[in-house]
Scaffold this active site. Sequence first.
Site, short mmCIF file in Angstrom:
data_model
loop_
_atom_site.label_atom_id
_atom_site.label_comp_id
_atom_site.label_asym_id
_atom_site.label_seq_id
_atom_site.Cartn_x
_atom_site.Cartn_y
_atom_site.Cartn_z
N GLU A 45 0.83 -1.20 0.00
CA GLU A 45 0.00 0.00 0.00
C GLU A 45 0.87 1.26 0.00
OE1 GLU A 45 -3.54 1.74 2.95
OE2 GLU A 45 -2.13 0.23 3.69
N LYS A 113 -9.36 2.81 -2.16
CA LYS A 113 -9.63 2.24 -0.83
C LYS A 113 -10.98 2.71 -0.32
CE LYS A 113 -7.17 1.45 3.56
NZ LYS A 113 -5.90 1.73 4.27
N CYS A 149 -5.62 -3.10 2.33
CA CYS A 149 -5.39 -3.11 3.78
C CYS A 149 -6.69 -3.21 4.58
CB CYS A 149 -4.56 -1.89 4.17
SG CYS A 149 -3.72 -2.07 5.77
N SER A 175 0.73 -2.24 7.30
CA SER A 175 0.21 -2.68 8.60
C SER A 175 1.33 -2.69 9.63
CB SER A 175 -0.41 -4.08 8.48
OG SER A 175 -0.92 -4.51 9.73
N SER A 292 24.27 5.28 32.70
CA SER A 292 24.24 5.55 34.14
C SER A 292 24.71 4.38 34.99
CB SER A 292 22.82 5.91 34.55
OG SER A 292 21.97 4.78 34.40
N GLY A 293 24.80 3.20 34.39
CA GLY A 293 25.01 2.00 35.19
C GLY A 293 23.71 1.32 35.55
N ASP A 296 18.03 0.57 32.18
CA ASP A 296 17.42 1.18 31.00
C ASP A 296 18.47 1.69 30.01
OD1 ASP A 296 14.78 0.81 31.96
OD2 ASP A 296 14.99 2.58 33.23
N THR A 397 16.28 7.48 27.45
CA THR A 397 16.28 6.09 27.91
C THR A 397 15.15 5.75 28.88
OG1 THR A 397 17.79 6.62 29.73
CG2 THR A 397 18.80 5.97 27.64
N LYS A 521 4.36 16.15 30.04
CA LYS A 521 5.71 15.64 29.77
C LYS A 521 5.72 14.76 28.52
CE LYS A 521 7.60 15.57 34.48
NZ LYS A 521 8.30 14.73 35.48
#
Length: 552
Positions: A45, A113, A149, A175, A292-293, A296, A397, A521
Amino acid sequence: MADRFRITLAQLNPTVGDLRGNAAKAREAWEAGKAAGADLVAFPELFITGYNAQDLMRKPAFYTEAIEVLRELAKNCADGPAVAIGAPWIEGTDLYNAYHVLQNGEVTATVLKHHLPNNNVFDEVRVFTSGPVTGPFSVGPVRIGSPICEDAWHEDVAETLAETGAEILLVPNGSPYYRDKMEVRLNHMVSRVVETDLPLVYLNMIGGQDDQVFDGGSFVLNRKGEIAVKLAVFEEVISHVDFEEGPEGWVALPGEFVTHPDNMEQDYHVMVLSLRDYMRKTGFKKVLLGLSGGVDSALVATIAADALGVDNVRCVMLPSEYTSEHSLEDAKEMATNLGCRYDFVPIKQGRDGITATLAPLFEGTQPDLTEENIQSRLRGLLLMALSNKFGEMLLTTGNKSEVAVGYATIYGDMAGGYNPIKDLYKTRVFDICRWRNENHRDWMMAPAGAVIPDRIITKPPSAELREDQKDSDSLPDYPVLDGILKILVDQDGSIEDCIAAGYSREDAKRVEHLLYISEYKRFQSAPGARLSPRAFWLDRRYPIANRWRDKG
């Protein structure tokens, strides 16, 4: 000898907006089909424009050029197999999502479509006009019907095509992936096959586009839903499928058949491919991140190294006096295991300068979250300076648990251009880390083996912004938090649903409150790979200013 009809399936990775590049990719696949004696070379598509082009598709200069490129492709593919390819189309003042057949240098048929998806990540009603349901088109001896689709997720289009003489259904798709979606697709397509008593070709694109990844996995079904062909996921594939005409019509002969990996591997592959394509399609070559250790950033570093190669990843440790010796050791070991560049940039001097600058204004106040966030924002400032200086895109992260409840500092650790783990809950972060340590595939560019130190996975998570800090000081334990979030976010459930599942009312109300007040945020956060049907951004759109709360 029975009649044969060969379709070349081009499960490829287009780039949104690269009209001539996508057409050139189509021409190469057409050449492969021509060499293989194909009668038809089929593409997904909206392949000419790439998918999902969103409001770019509404720009007259864009869709006009796309149609011009389509016609040029028809002329360039005049002396070989027919082409079936997606591109926009204009009739009068209406813009359509269309699928075109190119033969003998011309656009000989156009399918419009009908069912325009207007849910989750899709806004096609905003962009396109719904087309009428029409009959099949002819390529050589075969009449082919193409529900585009979403059209194949409803029974009416396929039934009309069958009633008007279609002998094979060819379903072109854009998709995108979410976990376990293949089973959903297969169930819908089996329904169409059973209802129409026709074989069906399901052709999906692959590749990353912003937060979405198209996973391919194209397949061919015969009558009664028997699978004759199943292509790989997340890989560009050009595969030839032969149909043979028998007493009951056309039948697909057994062809390429690939066993798909489990959803843990697919999730990881999505995060790798999404970052790789985001970089390639936006023109970036290298990334950096704060290492950072913690678990994540360790996972993001591994994803980046697998996506881009270790020479294109910079890991930066930015310690403060609250950074533990374990974190210093673990971050260094992590970077060493990967073989990435590792920079050590203490923030004490900068933090002392900021503290001194603010001291006259903060006089008479007590240290609080403000001072913690200064550390995070200083790290963000330093990382962005490195990004600007060296042209390396900063990766953020934060996992889905943190993104959900705002456990991140805006303009601090949320700074960055892309977040590979944005739709991965914290508990699954641990699972994915263990999986990657135990598994390696040829599409991974980083070293094999246990690249993530075990201590990173097993130690209690901490932001290390104050003495002896633990994530559990501010949040419910992650198994509890993630369980509540799955109900409130992924299932759109209620407080009562959380209580029925065994969670306390206090925890559920607290998590719901954090979820709603963190909307601002998320509105400003980096895009990230979509792994579920309820990823933050297009899948879940909530007001930022919102006083409603569940009274349960």
